[in-house]
Scaffold this motif. Structure first.
Motif, PDB file in Angstrom:
ATOM      1  N   LYS A 196       0.485   4.740  -2.084  1.00 34.26           N
ATOM      2  CA  LYS A 196       0.494   4.401  -3.500  1.00 34.26           C
ATOM      3  C   LYS A 196      -0.895   4.621  -4.081  1.00 34.26           C
ATOM      4  CE  LYS A 196       3.953   0.727  -3.699  1.00 34.26           C
ATOM      5  NZ  LYS A 196       4.180  -0.694  -4.021  1.00 34.26           N
ATOM      6  N   LYS A 197      -0.913   4.988  -5.324  1.00 34.84           N
ATOM      7  CA  LYS A 197      -2.166   5.066  -6.072  1.00 34.84           C
ATOM      8  C   LYS A 197      -2.457   3.685  -6.647  1.00 34.84           C
ATOM      9  CE  LYS A 197      -2.432   9.648  -6.006  1.00 34.84           C
ATOM     10  NZ  LYS A 197      -2.473  10.065  -4.630  1.00 34.84           N
ATOM     11  N   LEU A 198      -3.672   3.495  -7.129  1.00 36.25           N
ATOM     12  CA  LEU A 198      -4.077   2.190  -7.654  1.00 36.25           C
ATOM     13  C   LEU A 198      -3.211   1.768  -8.837  1.00 36.25           C
ATOM     14  CD1 LEU A 198      -6.057  -0.124  -7.402  1.00 36.25           C
ATOM     15  CD2 LEU A 198      -7.601   1.095  -8.919  1.00 36.25           C
ATOM     16  N   TYR A 199      -2.855   2.719  -9.714  1.00 34.30           N
ATOM     17  CA  TYR A 199      -2.049   2.362 -10.876  1.00 34.30           C
ATOM     18  C   TYR A 199      -0.629   1.961 -10.463  1.00 34.30           C
ATOM     19  CZ  TYR A 199      -0.601   7.291 -10.594  1.00 34.30           C
ATOM     20  OH  TYR A 199      -0.144   8.508 -10.174  1.00 34.30           O
ATOM     21  N   ASP A 200      -0.112   2.525  -9.348  1.00 31.73           N
ATOM     22  CA  ASP A 200       1.199   2.100  -8.847  1.00 31.73           C
ATOM     23  C   ASP A 200       1.157   0.648  -8.389  1.00 31.73           C
ATOM     24  OD1 ASP A 200       2.439   4.584  -9.236  1.00 31.73           O
ATOM     25  OD2 ASP A 200       1.687   5.326  -7.304  1.00 31.73           O
ATOM     26  N   LYS A 201       0.072   0.283  -7.708  1.00 34.50           N
ATOM     27  CA  LYS A 201      -0.074  -1.098  -7.233  1.00 34.50           C
ATOM     28  C   LYS A 201      -0.157  -2.059  -8.416  1.00 34.50           C
ATOM     29  CE  LYS A 201      -2.586   0.339  -3.140  1.00 34.50           C
ATOM     30  NZ  LYS A 201      -3.855   0.277  -2.415  1.00 34.50           N
ATOM     31  N   ASP A 215       0.793  -1.233   0.000  1.00 43.45           N
ATOM     32  CA  ASP A 215       0.000   0.000   0.000  1.00 43.45           C
ATOM     33  C   ASP A 215       0.824   1.281   0.000  1.00 43.45           C
ATOM     34  OD1 ASP A 215      -2.308  -1.486   0.038  1.00 43.45           O
ATOM     35  OD2 ASP A 215      -2.567  -1.379   2.206  1.00 43.45           O
TER      36      ASP A 215
END
Length: 152
Positions: A125-130, A16
């Motif tokens: 983190k943003k969703l796209y980073d994950k 996260d």
């Protein structure tokens, strides 16, 4: 060098958050809590750390009551003080004033006979980073699998 024995780890934190820096802190515990930790009864999944009045405090760390502790057991979710040097706390306060930074516990372990907590200074983190991290991990796994097949 003192040996380290892991009690609990927070794998979700690395998923996260981007961990920018780590610190090692001691933790103030009572006798039955240490016995419970030696048995491995600890969870830091929902835990977080705040700096209040110049002291670092961990909230949400769950240590199961020691089964033979009876009246000496403390509240399993009570806030616990972390032992850091004053200059480390001042440095953390300065960094926490930046936008988007927080403190999360990464792992709890014994270093010799002392209980330590590894603290991470983290940025969310943003969703796209994950998604990117998952994609990279899957690609790495595929490459290792292909390499293993080629080496046979």
């Amino acid at each position: 060098m003192a040996s380290e024995r892991l009690v609990a780890s927070n794998k979700k934190a690395r998923h996260d958050y981007f961990i920018e820096d780590t610190y090692e802190a001691g933790i103030v515990l009572h006798g039955t809590e240490v016995k419970s930790l030696r048995a491995g009864h600890c969870s830091i999944k929902e835990a977080f750390i705040r700096v209040d009045n110049g002291e670092a405090v961990i909230y949400g760390m769950h240590i199961n009551p020691y089964e033979k502790g009876n009246i000496f057991n403390k509240d399993p979710l009570r806030p616990r003080k972390l032992m850091l040097h004053k200059y480390e706390i001042n440095k953390l306060v300065g960094k926490l004033n930046e936008k988007g930074l927080t403190l999360v516990p990464l792992r709890v372990y014994f270093k010799g006979s002392l209980v330590k907590v590894e603290i991470g200074l983290a940025r969310g983190k943003k969703l796209y980073d994950k998604r990117n991290d998952i994609r990279k991990r899957d690609l790495k796994r595929e490459h290792e699998r292909d390499y293993k097949i080629m080496m046979r």
